[in-house]
Design a protein around this motif. Structure first.
Motif, mmCIF file in Angstrom:
data_model
loop_
_atom_site.group_PDB
_atom_site.id
_atom_site.type_symbol
_atom_site.label_atom_id
_atom_site.label_comp_id
_atom_site.label_asym_id
_atom_site.label_seq_id
_atom_site.Cartn_x
_atom_site.Cartn_y
_atom_site.Cartn_z
ATOM 1 N N ILE A 134 43.575 -65.772 -5.117
ATOM 2 C CA ILE A 134 43.646 -64.321 -4.943
ATOM 3 C C ILE A 134 43.531 -63.956 -3.465
ATOM 4 C CG2 ILE A 134 42.440 -62.155 -5.453
ATOM 5 C CD1 ILE A 134 41.719 -63.494 -8.197
ATOM 6 N N ALA A 135 42.631 -64.649 -2.728
ATOM 7 C CA ALA A 135 42.499 -64.369 -1.296
ATOM 8 C C ALA A 135 43.801 -64.655 -0.565
ATOM 9 C CB ALA A 135 41.357 -65.195 -0.708
ATOM 10 N N ARG A 136 44.451 -65.730 -0.928
ATOM 11 C CA ARG A 136 45.713 -66.055 -0.259
ATOM 12 C C ARG A 136 46.773 -64.993 -0.561
ATOM 13 N NH1 ARG A 136 46.759 -72.188 -0.452
ATOM 14 N NH2 ARG A 136 44.777 -71.935 0.614
ATOM 15 N N ALA A 137 46.800 -64.530 -1.808
ATOM 16 C CA ALA A 137 47.778 -63.507 -2.173
ATOM 17 C C ALA A 137 47.536 -62.193 -1.427
ATOM 18 C CB ALA A 137 47.728 -63.264 -3.676
ATOM 19 N N LEU A 138 46.255 -61.903 -1.140
ATOM 20 C CA LEU A 138 45.911 -60.653 -0.464
ATOM 21 C C LEU A 138 45.839 -60.799 1.051
ATOM 22 C CD1 LEU A 138 43.101 -59.326 -2.857
ATOM 23 C CD2 LEU A 138 45.506 -58.637 -2.776
ATOM 24 N N GLY A 139 45.969 -62.019 1.544
ATOM 25 C CA GLY A 139 45.895 -62.243 2.985
ATOM 26 C C GLY A 139 44.498 -62.124 3.547
ATOM 27 N N ILE A 140 43.475 -62.474 2.754
ATOM 28 C CA ILE A 140 42.087 -62.423 3.224
ATOM 29 C C ILE A 140 41.487 -63.815 3.153
ATOM 30 C CG2 ILE A 140 41.840 -60.003 2.547
ATOM 31 C CD1 ILE A 140 40.343 -60.919 0.068
ATOM 32 N N ARG A 141 40.194 -63.920 3.427
ATOM 33 C CA ARG A 141 39.526 -65.215 3.567
ATOM 34 C C ARG A 141 38.811 -65.593 2.273
ATOM 35 N NH1 ARG A 141 36.560 -66.488 9.186
ATOM 36 N NH2 ARG A 141 36.187 -68.727 8.962
ATOM 37 N N SER A 142 38.743 -66.897 1.999
ATOM 38 C CA SER A 142 37.996 -67.391 0.847
ATOM 39 C C SER A 142 37.022 -68.470 1.291
ATOM 40 C CB SER A 142 38.942 -67.962 -0.216
ATOM 41 O OG SER A 142 39.633 -69.094 0.287
ATOM 42 N N SER A 143 35.915 -68.572 0.571
ATOM 43 C CA SER A 143 34.917 -69.598 0.888
ATOM 44 C C SER A 143 34.264 -70.065 -0.399
ATOM 45 C CB SER A 143 33.856 -69.049 1.849
ATOM 46 O OG SER A 143 33.088 -68.040 1.226
ATOM 47 N N LEU A 144 33.637 -71.222 -0.325
ATOM 48 C CA LEU A 144 32.904 -71.807 -1.446
ATOM 49 C C LEU A 144 31.528 -72.230 -0.958
ATOM 50 C CD1 LEU A 144 32.369 -73.217 -4.168
ATOM 51 C CD2 LEU A 144 33.743 -75.145 -3.346
ATOM 52 N N VAL A 145 30.488 -71.739 -1.607
ATOM 53 C CA VAL A 145 29.121 -72.168 -1.315
ATOM 54 C C VAL A 145 28.750 -73.260 -2.308
ATOM 55 C CG1 VAL A 145 26.704 -71.487 -1.156
ATOM 56 C CG2 VAL A 145 28.488 -69.904 -0.414
ATOM 57 N N GLN A 146 28.493 -74.448 -1.793
ATOM 58 C CA GLN A 146 28.109 -75.590 -2.612
ATOM 59 C C GLN A 146 26.575 -75.662 -2.658
ATOM 60 O OE1 GLN A 146 30.382 -76.981 -4.544
ATOM 61 N NE2 GLN A 146 31.087 -78.800 -3.520
ATOM 62 N N HIS A 147 25.964 -75.189 -3.734
ATOM 63 C CA HIS A 147 24.518 -75.301 -3.874
ATOM 64 C C HIS A 147 24.105 -76.765 -3.997
ATOM 65 C CE1 HIS A 147 23.730 -70.903 -5.058
ATOM 66 N NE2 HIS A 147 25.021 -70.990 -4.757
ATOM 67 N N ASN A 148 24.962 -77.569 -4.571
ATOM 68 C CA ASN A 148 24.859 -79.028 -4.640
ATOM 69 C C ASN A 148 26.276 -79.564 -4.522
ATOM 70 O OD1 ASN A 148 21.922 -79.546 -5.822
ATOM 71 N ND2 ASN A 148 22.817 -77.923 -7.076
ATOM 72 N N VAL A 149 26.398 -80.885 -4.457
ATOM 73 C CA VAL A 149 27.681 -81.498 -4.779
ATOM 74 C C VAL A 149 27.654 -81.652 -6.291
ATOM 75 C CG1 VAL A 149 29.153 -83.511 -4.503
ATOM 76 C CG2 VAL A 149 27.865 -82.631 -2.552
ATOM 77 N N GLU A 150 28.373 -80.781 -6.983
ATOM 78 C CA GLU A 150 28.147 -80.606 -8.409
ATOM 79 C C GLU A 150 28.504 -81.834 -9.226
ATOM 80 O OE1 GLU A 150 26.591 -78.061 -9.943
ATOM 81 O OE2 GLU A 150 26.189 -77.311 -7.938
ATOM 82 N N TRP A 151 29.537 -82.588 -8.833
ATOM 83 C CA TRP A 151 29.859 -83.750 -9.654
ATOM 84 C C TRP A 151 28.753 -84.799 -9.564
ATOM 85 C CZ3 TRP A 151 32.907 -83.834 -5.005
ATOM 86 C CH2 TRP A 151 32.726 -84.957 -4.201
ATOM 87 N N GLN A 152 28.078 -84.888 -8.425
ATOM 88 C CA GLN A 152 26.956 -85.818 -8.338
ATOM 89 C C GLN A 152 25.780 -85.309 -9.155
ATOM 90 O OE1 GLN A 152 26.015 -87.093 -4.353
ATOM 91 N NE2 GLN A 152 27.725 -88.509 -4.421
ATOM 92 N N ARG A 153 25.567 -83.996 -9.162
ATOM 93 C CA ARG A 153 24.515 -83.449 -10.012
ATOM 94 C C ARG A 153 24.815 -83.748 -11.479
ATOM 95 N NH1 ARG A 153 23.812 -79.134 -13.176
ATOM 96 N NH2 ARG A 153 25.868 -78.308 -12.663
ATOM 97 N N LEU A 154 26.077 -83.569 -11.888
ATOM 98 C CA LEU A 154 26.441 -83.845 -13.270
ATOM 99 C C LEU A 154 26.234 -85.313 -13.616
ATOM 100 C CD1 LEU A 154 29.707 -81.713 -13.578
ATOM 101 C CD2 LEU A 154 27.517 -81.259 -14.679
ATOM 102 N N GLN A 155 26.475 -86.179 -12.640
ATOM 103 C CA GLN A 155 26.293 -87.606 -12.890
ATOM 104 C C GLN A 155 24.815 -87.971 -12.951
ATOM 105 O OE1 GLN A 155 27.564 -90.245 -9.713
ATOM 106 N NE2 GLN A 155 28.126 -91.830 -11.159
ATOM 107 N N GLU A 156 24.034 -87.491 -11.978
ATOM 108 C CA GLU A 156 22.638 -87.899 -11.873
ATOM 109 C C GLU A 156 21.735 -87.180 -12.867
ATOM 110 O OE1 GLU A 156 22.795 -88.647 -7.019
ATOM 111 O OE2 GLU A 156 21.282 -87.332 -7.903
ATOM 112 N N VAL A 157 21.983 -85.882 -13.060
ATOM 113 C CA VAL A 157 21.060 -85.068 -13.839
ATOM 114 C C VAL A 157 21.492 -84.937 -15.289
ATOM 115 C CG1 VAL A 157 19.972 -82.800 -14.005
ATOM 116 C CG2 VAL A 157 20.397 -83.808 -11.767
ATOM 117 N N VAL A 158 22.803 -84.771 -15.514
ATOM 118 C CA VAL A 158 23.305 -84.558 -16.869
ATOM 119 C C VAL A 158 23.775 -85.859 -17.506
ATOM 120 C CG1 VAL A 158 24.953 -83.210 -18.246
ATOM 121 C CG2 VAL A 158 23.953 -82.217 -16.205
ATOM 122 N N GLY A 159 24.069 -86.867 -16.676
ATOM 123 C CA GLY A 159 24.512 -88.149 -17.204
ATOM 124 C C GLY A 159 26.003 -88.226 -17.454
#
Length: 761
Positions: A134-159
């Protein structure tokens, strides 16, 4: 500036870390004059913060009605099915469904247009693709806040493992690549993403924050009286969302490891644990579960000492920032303090095994002055983590300033200079690492990597490589010795274990070692020739190993010739493919460059890319007949480096390093220096302590961990003398690998010892 946060909806009450982070950030960013909007799965309203005040804004009747169109109304069910198809755990679907839900995409697009947004900021990877598109379509900026590296959390914590883990990892990588900026809350998470192929220059480290004002004048609270405890009880405090597995493990450690050890030495010690979902299985006479508390600052202030024995997970521990804000001395596992820059023993006490942890708790409980001094230093450090500073840094990032920086580094540098927290408009501060006494001879620097143990677990191999003699006279390090070494390793702050050999898959108890290392919070890599993976597949996939590195030294005929076995190439390639597709374990290819295979360096790199594996290479060590000295081989090597560098920016940035490799092969070795016995160290199957993994080099060994505990050797005068010798005089054992490049990157100095330096030494 108008920032739209795109995230989960379970933010109130703010009794879990993600909610506290998102709400605090939104409030403080709006206090800087920015408009902050928040879109979640709520179909009726979105949130707005102005001047620190939150309000609920209804969607327009037209936008609300559009969500009931058949294709959008059924989107939630479609998203659920796709989440199940990927393999996300059912209890995690709410974090990932947004990327597949057209109604969610519609809400984000509507708010972005209606509010004339400047930035779409996704909180968690599951919200990043709508933001990016959506940001690209509107010509604005996008960002992602990674509270963790989620796939590692899923591996270590959720199994999560196998195909589901692989698919979750690839979707998260796609999310990171799609947005304009990735914000991680720790340098460790940044390094994990870079290893996964995310360009380092688009990742900025902005940690979690803390509401300092709430900790300056907390209300008085007498926990001893309210809990009916002895007036002289010594209160130990820990808190968190207690059904979150790393926090559950911390509670278990307190109940089963720490309190029994304190019973005799500090009989009045009593643990108080706050948070949702107390694990009642760990009830103990000296432990009280409070449940969620209404006034966390007052509760922390009432304690004598805080604890953070968190053994796994990622991100930044907000609980540590809260303990620091309260001016409390704290004892933590190294993993528990991940994401923060600190000086061990100054702002925070670190101990990674039960005995040293208990000993540190006993010491601090018995020394109020030491607790007060540590608490005062911790409070100074946390001044740089007030949410106002975090908001200012994020605002500066979106204004085009400080991309790729690390607020943790700036904060510690300022603290060491005696600065107060900088005003929001101040330029980024120069980065400096915490200085341990073992680094007193080094210039100010950043660690090259987490402290890494290179464990040569055995001698012996099923191959007969032309450049190695470790295949004969097989010998394995006994498991009991390995377990003792692992305890000592975590006690000195080791965070990464690289298991090599010989061929480690020949060690009969290899995966007992992996499981033991994971239980101690270590990240584990196995370096192998890859030919025995199928034979031990079940053990491998159930062990929890983080990554595998396999050797490919050419295409089929060349590799088989160098490795001394017909069919070795096919076995290794098959192992790489199976590990990647069936187990979801991170893989990489190691290529040892010789005059017999240099012409195949580029083709093997391309093969590695096709297999989805990382790729690394370096000149052969100690094999004069195989070195690159002919003009033809040198030209082939330079062409291959240029080819790889065109696709891999990290290789392009190291061109000078690879040119130095040619000088090495030309016989211009000279003494070189590295960070052995500082950022890395090796231990052989016979217990010899080394600066690296070059087994058998004359004079490399400095003590034996079977005879003297590693924790004793690590700070012994003999080992310190070797560290200083590696810096001032260098090492002439004859290797040329990444430890040399890491030295330059970390210190800013060349890895070669100049004649003038050698003369002074």
């Amino acid at each position: 500036m108008r920032v739209v946060l795109v995230t989960r909806g379970d933010l109130f009450p703010t009794n879990h870390g993600a909610a506290a982070r998102i709400v605090s950030f939104a409030e403080h960013l709006s206090l800087r004059g920015d408009d902050v909007l928040l879109v979640s799965e709520d179909r009726d309203v979105y949130l707005r913060w102005r001047g620190g005040v939150m309000s609920r804004v209804p969607y327009s009747p037209r936008a609300r009605a559009a969500q009931e169109w058949p294709v959008l109304r059924s989107g939630a069910r479609l998203a659920e099915r796709l989440c199940a198809r990927v393999g996300y755990p059912a209890e995690e679907h709410f974090l990932y469904a947004a990327q597949f839900d057209p109604a969610f995409w519609g809400r984000v697009a509507w708010v972005a247009r209606a509010e004339r947004a400047d930035v779409l900021q996704a909180e968690f990877p599951g919200y990043a693709l709508p933001c990016a598109v959506i940001a690209r379509a509107l010509g604005i900026r996008s960002s992602l806040v990674q509270h963790n590296v989620e796939w590692q959390r899923l591996q270590e914590v959720v199994g999560l493992s196998g195909g589901p883990l692989l698919r979750a990892r690839e979707l998260e990588r796609l999310a990171c690549l799609a947005v304009d900026d990735v914000i991680t809350v720790s340098a460790d998470d940044r390094a994990r993403l870079v290893l996964a192929g995310i360009p380092a220059e688009k990742i900025t480290v902005i940690p979690h924050g803390v509401r300092l004002a709430e900790y300056r004048r907390p209300r008085p609270l007498d926990l001893r009286w309210s809990l009916g405890l002895d007036p002289d009880a010594e209160l130990l405090f820990f808190h968190g969302t207690l059904h979150y597995w790393p926090n559950t493990l911390a509670v278990r450690f307190i109940a089963e490891e720490l309190l029994p050890r304190l019973a005799r030495l500090r009989p009045k010690a009593h643990a108080v644990i706050a948070g949702l979902s107390p694990p009642r299985a760990y009830e103990h006479p000296k432990l009280t579960f409070l449940g969620p508390v209404a006034d966390l600052p007052a509760t922390i202030h009432a304690a004598d000492l805080c604890l953070c024995p968190v053994p796994s997970g990622g991100g930044t521990r907000m609980k540590l920032l809260e303990y620091f804000a309260a001016g409390k001395a704290t004892v933590s596992f190294t993993k528990g303090a991940e994401g923060l820059r600190y000086t061990p023993g100054v702002e925070l006490s670190i101990a990674d095994a039960a005995e040293p942890f208990a000993a540190e708790v006993v010491r601090l409980l018995g020394d109020p002055a030491a607790r007060a001094a540590m608490g005062a230093q911790a409070r100074r450090l946390v001044g740089f983590y007030d949410w106002s500073q975090i908001a200012a840094r994020t605002e500066a990032l979106y204004a085009g300033q400080g991309r790729g920086a690390d607020l943790n580094d700036e904060a510690l540098a300022a603290l060491r200079r005696g600065d107060t927290p900088p005003p929001p408009t101040e330029a980024p501060l120069a980065s400096r690492a915490a200085v341990d006494p073992i680094e007193a001879h080094l210039p100010p620097r950043e660690p090259s990597k987490p402290l890494t143990l290179l464990l040569l677990i055995n001698r012996g191999c099923n191959l007969r490589c032309a450049f190695c003699d470790l295949w004969d006279r097989g010998q394995n390090m006994p498991l009991a010795q390995v377990l003792k070494l692992l305890d000592e390793a975590v006690a000195i702050g080791t965070r990464t274990l690289v298991i090599t050999g010989g061929e480690p898959f020949l060690h009969p108890q290899l995966f007992d070692v992996v499981r033991a290392a994971k239980a101690r919070g270590l990240s584990v890599n196995i370096t192998t020739n890859g030919t025995l993976v199928d034979r031990r597949w079940a053990d491998l996939t159930q062990s929890g190993v983080d990554s595998l590195s396999m050797s490919l030294d050419g295409l089929e005929s060349t590799h088989d010739q160098l490795r001394g076995k017909v069919g070795a190439f096919q076995q290794t390639v098959a192992a790489l493919r199976r590990v990647k597709t069936e187990a979801g374990i991170t893989t990489s290819v190691y290529f040892t460059v010789t005059n017999q295979n240099v012409h195949e360096l580029s083709p093997v790199f391309e093969l590695s890319r096709q297999l989805g594996a990382g790729f690394d290479f370096w000149p052969v060590n100690d094999a004069p007949k195989l070195t690159l000295t002919e003009a033809e081989h040198i030209a082939q090597y330079r062409a291959a480096v240029a080819h790889i560098g065109a696709a891999a920016p990290d290789v392009a940035a190291r061109r000078r390093y690879y040119d130095e490799g040619l000088n090495y092969h030309a016989g211009e070795r000279g003494p070189v220096r590295c960070l052995g016995l500082i950022d890395q160290y090796g231990v052989t199957f016979e217990g010899a302590l080394l600066p690296c993994c070059v087994w058998g080099g004359d004079g490399l060994a400095v003590g034996n961990v079977f005879e003297t505990p590693l924790s004793t050797l690590w700070r012994s005068p003999e080992v310190q003398a070797r560290r200083e010798s590696l810096f001032h005089e260098g090492c002439g054992v004859g290797c040329f690998n990444h430890s040399l490049y890491e030295f330059t990157r970390s210190t800013g100095l060349g890895f070669k010892v100049t004649p003038a330096e050698a003369e002074r030494a």
